[in-house]
Write an enzyme that holds these catalytic residues in place. Structure first.
Site, PDB file in Angstrom:
ATOM      1  N   ASN A  37       1.129  -1.270  -0.021  1.00 28.18           N
ATOM      2  CA  ASN A  37      -0.619  -0.455  -0.535  1.00 28.18           C
ATOM      3  C   ASN A  37       0.882   0.495   0.034  1.00 28.18           C
ATOM      4  OD1 ASN A  37      -2.379   1.166  -0.281  1.00 28.18           O
ATOM      5  ND2 ASN A  37      -3.306   0.983   2.205  1.00 28.18           N
ATOM      6  N   HIS A 122     -14.778  -4.664  10.132  1.00 29.04           N
ATOM      7  CA  HIS A 122     -14.304  -3.544  11.150  1.00 29.04           C
ATOM      8  C   HIS A 122     -15.268  -2.756  11.265  1.00 29.04           C
ATOM      9  CE1 HIS A 122      -9.783  -3.539   9.177  1.00 29.04           C
ATOM     10  NE2 HIS A 122     -10.062  -4.311   9.721  1.00 29.04           N
ATOM     11  N   ARG A 147     -14.458  -5.819  15.039  1.00 32.28           N
ATOM     12  CA  ARG A 147     -12.909  -5.009  15.074  1.00 32.28           C
ATOM     13  C   ARG A 147     -13.647  -3.872  15.157  1.00 32.28           C
ATOM     14  NH1 ARG A 147      -7.846  -2.489  12.044  1.00 32.28           N
ATOM     15  NH2 ARG A 147      -9.872  -0.948  11.178  1.00 32.28           N
ATOM     16  N   TYR A 159      -7.348   6.752  12.901  1.00 29.30           N
ATOM     17  CA  TYR A 159      -6.734   5.258  11.861  1.00 29.30           C
ATOM     18  C   TYR A 159      -8.319   4.881  12.505  1.00 29.30           C
ATOM     19  CZ  TYR A 159      -6.689   0.678  10.155  1.00 29.30           C
ATOM     20  OH  TYR A 159      -7.251  -0.619   9.962  1.00 29.30           O
ATOM     21  N   ASP A 217      -7.545  -2.121  17.084  1.00 22.77           N
ATOM     22  CA  ASP A 217      -5.813  -1.925  16.141  1.00 22.77           C
ATOM     23  C   ASP A 217      -5.186  -1.323  17.285  1.00 22.77           C
ATOM     24  OD1 ASP A 217      -5.306  -2.319  12.779  1.00 22.77           O
ATOM     25  OD2 ASP A 217      -3.945  -1.543  14.864  1.00 22.77           O
ATOM     26  N   GLU A 243      -4.614  -4.662  19.098  1.00 23.34           N
ATOM     27  CA  GLU A 243      -3.228  -5.005  17.491  1.00 23.34           C
ATOM     28  C   GLU A 243      -2.430  -4.153  17.838  1.00 23.34           C
ATOM     29  OE1 GLU A 243      -3.261  -4.721  12.170  1.00 23.34           O
ATOM     30  OE2 GLU A 243      -5.245  -5.649  14.175  1.00 23.34           O
ATOM     31  N   GLU A 269       2.011  -6.974  11.139  1.00 20.77           N
ATOM     32  CA  GLU A 269       1.236  -6.617   9.797  1.00 20.77           C
ATOM     33  C   GLU A 269       2.224  -6.550   8.931  1.00 20.77           C
ATOM     34  OE1 GLU A 269      -1.530  -2.816   9.870  1.00 20.77           O
ATOM     35  OE2 GLU A 269      -2.695  -4.901  10.679  1.00 20.77           O
ATOM     36  N   ARG A 290       0.433 -11.739  13.047  1.00 24.69           N
ATOM     37  CA  ARG A 290      -0.831 -11.188  12.273  1.00 24.69           C
ATOM     38  C   ARG A 290       0.295 -10.623  10.221  1.00 24.69           C
ATOM     39  NH1 ARG A 290      -4.841  -8.847  11.766  1.00 24.69           N
ATOM     40  NH2 ARG A 290      -4.733  -7.452  10.825  1.00 24.69           N
ATOM     41  N   HIS A 319      -3.207 -10.387   8.558  1.00 24.57           N
ATOM     42  CA  HIS A 319      -3.706  -9.688   7.610  1.00 24.57           C
ATOM     43  C   HIS A 319      -4.532  -9.427   6.480  1.00 24.57           C
ATOM     44  CE1 HIS A 319      -1.970  -5.136   6.981  1.00 24.57           C
ATOM     45  NE2 HIS A 319      -3.125  -4.894   7.212  1.00 24.57           N
ATOM     46  N   ASP A 323      -6.546  -3.389   1.228  1.00 25.51           N
ATOM     47  CA  ASP A 323      -5.289  -3.661   0.161  1.00 25.51           C
ATOM     48  C   ASP A 323      -4.504  -5.041   0.259  1.00 25.51           C
ATOM     49  OD1 ASP A 323      -3.117  -3.027   2.889  1.00 25.51           O
ATOM     50  OD2 ASP A 323      -4.410  -1.988   3.198  1.00 25.51           O
ATOM     51  N   GLU A 346      -8.448 -11.372   9.158  1.00 28.10           N
ATOM     52  CA  GLU A 346      -9.559 -10.532   8.966  1.00 28.10           C
ATOM     53  C   GLU A 346      -9.796 -10.351   7.646  1.00 28.10           C
ATOM     54  OE1 GLU A 346      -7.755  -5.591   9.228  1.00 28.10           O
ATOM     55  OE2 GLU A 346      -6.369  -7.278   8.666  1.00 28.10           O
ATOM     56  N   TRP A 409       1.861   6.940  12.066  1.00 28.28           N
ATOM     57  CA  TRP A 409       0.276   6.382  11.972  1.00 28.28           C
ATOM     58  C   TRP A 409      -0.649   5.434  12.123  1.00 28.28           C
ATOM     59  CZ3 TRP A 409      -2.330   3.682   8.481  1.00 28.28           C
ATOM     60  CH2 TRP A 409      -3.955   4.043   8.006  1.00 28.28           C
TER      61      TRP A 409
HETATM   62  C1  CS2 Z   1      -4.522  -2.140   9.503  1.00 28.79           C
HETATM   63  C2  CS2 Z   1      -4.451  -2.113   8.291  1.00 28.79           C
HETATM   64  O1  CS2 Z   1      -6.248  -4.518   8.913  1.00 28.79           O
HETATM   65  C3  CS2 Z   1      -5.351  -3.268   9.629  1.00 28.79           C
HETATM   66  O2  CS2 Z   1      -5.250  -3.813  11.023  1.00 28.79           O
HETATM   67  O3  CS2 Z   1      -4.269  -2.126  10.401  1.00 28.79           O
HETATM   68  O4  CS2 Z   1      -5.598  -1.473   7.437  1.00 28.79           O
HETATM   69  C4  CS2 Z   1      -3.816  -0.726   7.693  1.00 28.79           C
HETATM   70  O5  CS2 Z   1      -3.747  -0.289   8.072  1.00 28.79           O
HETATM   71  C5  CS2 Z   1      -2.529  -0.576   6.649  1.00 28.79           C
HETATM   72  O6  CS2 Z   1      -2.726  -2.545   5.995  1.00 28.79           O
HETATM   73  C6  CS2 Z   1      -2.187  -0.036   5.900  1.00 28.79           C
HETATM   74  O7  CS2 Z   1      -1.973  -0.400   4.636  1.00 28.79           O
HETATM   75 MG    MG Z   2      -3.159  -3.475  11.752  1.00 26.77          MG
END
Ligand code: CS2
Ligand code: MG
Length: 409
Positions: A37, A122, A147, A159, A217, A243, A269, A290, A319, A323, A346, A409
């Site tokens: 990503n 999510h 989540r 986020y 997360d 997470e 991840e 992850r 993960h 993306d 996920e 981030w």
């Molecule tokens: C996140 C992701 O899904 C998750 O657990 O941490 O959405 C992450 O932000 C993205 O894969 C970044 O590309």
């Molecule tokens: Mg994550």
């Protein structure tokens, strides 16, 4: 059998994807996901300019040998770009081998160890009513694990909160990487977040009861002691996992978190090899791995990583955001079904345009995913449709603290 062609396909239906298609002289072809990503073109170039010339004429059945060749002959090892490129080749070769064998990939990986793959979705909200609605909607969609992400008073953009608009006007949850010439700046305040989050989980448990598996997360934003504090504060709400509670380049940082809380921890991840996990697994500092198949060198490397984790009773939590392309998701599902130490998967659902480009055999029903029974991975790419969606520059946001300091981030 010989490899006769390898094509790198970059398309951007709902978001950018990099796919490798390997074709053989027996007319069998395989797909692999190399999507990283916000840095997609770097993997596309690594594949097209450096790896594809090495594949032509090779025996596609020699998967382990090809993996070792790509990892060791590059001299420069590890890292997100290299391991995503190797993953694309590896998964395409497993797709070819399973198709040649006339069976779904999970059968080649040892067969099914369960009937279905528990998936989590999510849910998020800018406030409690919006969050509750989002949880209800995911339960209606069939999710049985959720989540939870929320906005935090005093922070403008956080986020994972779907409803907040992104710079290109799309809903946030649709894709965190935003199509723009430059990355969007977001703000962060850990103390505000730590004050707010326990109350959110208290309210969610109050509304939905004690049984629903809830995940959160932390997205790499706390120091070890802040993560320890949050893990402890969330213990009464019995999370399935917390997470990425703290950046884990320094794996020992998790020792402090572990000392203070029994909230299960999931990390990995942004990791790319088993070496990123060694201390975390050996010292039992995490409960879930992850990594994504796409970012960790493919099926060959992920299986070894998960076998290592199994020795410590650590489970998978692969993960699966948008993306990770449907090819990368399918690879994860075949592994999820076959391994013994499966934890959870996920599953962020892709958009209609993506599903038009990638025809998938995997299915989601009543909380569980299944890779399907088609030979190979069970995903085919419609190249005409892919060509209708050219690449768009897109970046993940970045964070600054109130005093202007760059933050995770
Ligand atoms: C996140 C992701 O899904 C998750 O657990 O941490 O959405 C992450 O932000 C993205 O894969 C970044 O590309
Ligand atoms: Mg994550």
């Amino acid at each position: 059998m010989k490899i006769t062609a390898a094509d790198v396909i970059v398309t951007s239906p709902d978001r950018n994807f990099v796919t490798l298609r390997i074709t053989t002289d027996e007319g069998i072809s395989g797909l692999g996901d190399g999507t990283l990503n916000g840095r997609e073109l770097s993997v596309a170039s690594y594949l097209a300019d450096h790896v594809v010339p090495l594949l032509i004429g090779r025996d596609p059945h020699r998967i382990e040998d090809t993996w070792q060749f790509l990892y060791r002959s590059a001299y420069w090892r590890r890292g997100p770009v290299t391991m995503a490129a190797i993953a694309a080749v590896d998964v395409a070769l497993w797709d070819i081998k399973a198709k040649a064998a006339g069976m779904p990939l999970y059968q080649l990986l040892g067969g099914a160890s369960r009937n279905g793959i528990m998936a989590y979705g999510h849910a998020s909200g800018r406030d409690l009513p919006e969050l509750f609605d989002s949880i209800r909607r995911h339960l209606e969609l069939g999710y049985r694990s959720i989540r939870v992400q929320t906005s935090v008073p005093g922070i403008n953009a956080v986020y994972g909160v779907a409803a907040q608009p992104s710079v290109d006007g799309k809903r946030y949850d649709y894709e965190p990487a935003q199509r723009a010439a430059l990355p969007a700046e977001e703000d962060w305040d850990t103390r505000a977040y730590l004050r707010h989050l326990p109350g959110v989980f208290e309210a969610v448990r109050g509304e939905f009861g004690p049984e629903l598996p809830l995940l959160h997360d932390g997205h790499h934003r706390m120091t070890p002691i802040q993560a320890a504090k949050l893990g402890k504060a969330l213990e009464p709400y019995d999370l399935f996992w917390l997470e990425d509670c703290t950046p884990a380049e320094n794996q020992e940082a998790l020792r402090l978190v572990r000392q203070h809380t029994t909230t299960p921890l999931a990390i990995g991840e942004v990791f790319n090899t088993v070496w990123d996990y060694q201390t975390l697994i050996r010292e039992q500092l995490i409960d879930y791995v992850r990594s994504a198949v796409t970012h960790t060198g493919g099926i060959t490397a992920m299986r070894k990583l998960l076998d290592y984790a199994a020795q410590y009773q650590i489970k998978s939590g692969i993960h699966g955001p948008t993306d990770i392309s449907p090819v990368g998701m399918a690879a994860a599902l075949h592994l999820d079904l076959a391994i013994h130490n499966f934890g959870i998967q996920e599953y962020m659902q892709h958009g209609a345009a993506t599903n038009e480009v990638f025809r998938q055999s995997f299915a989601f029903a009543d909380g569980y995913l299944h890779p399907g029974e088609s030979p190979g991975l069970g995903v085919e790419l419609d190249e005409e449709a892919a060509a209708r969606f050219p690449y768009h520059a897109a970046y993940l946001p970045f964070n600054r603290l109130k005093d202007g300091t760059i933050h995770d981030w």
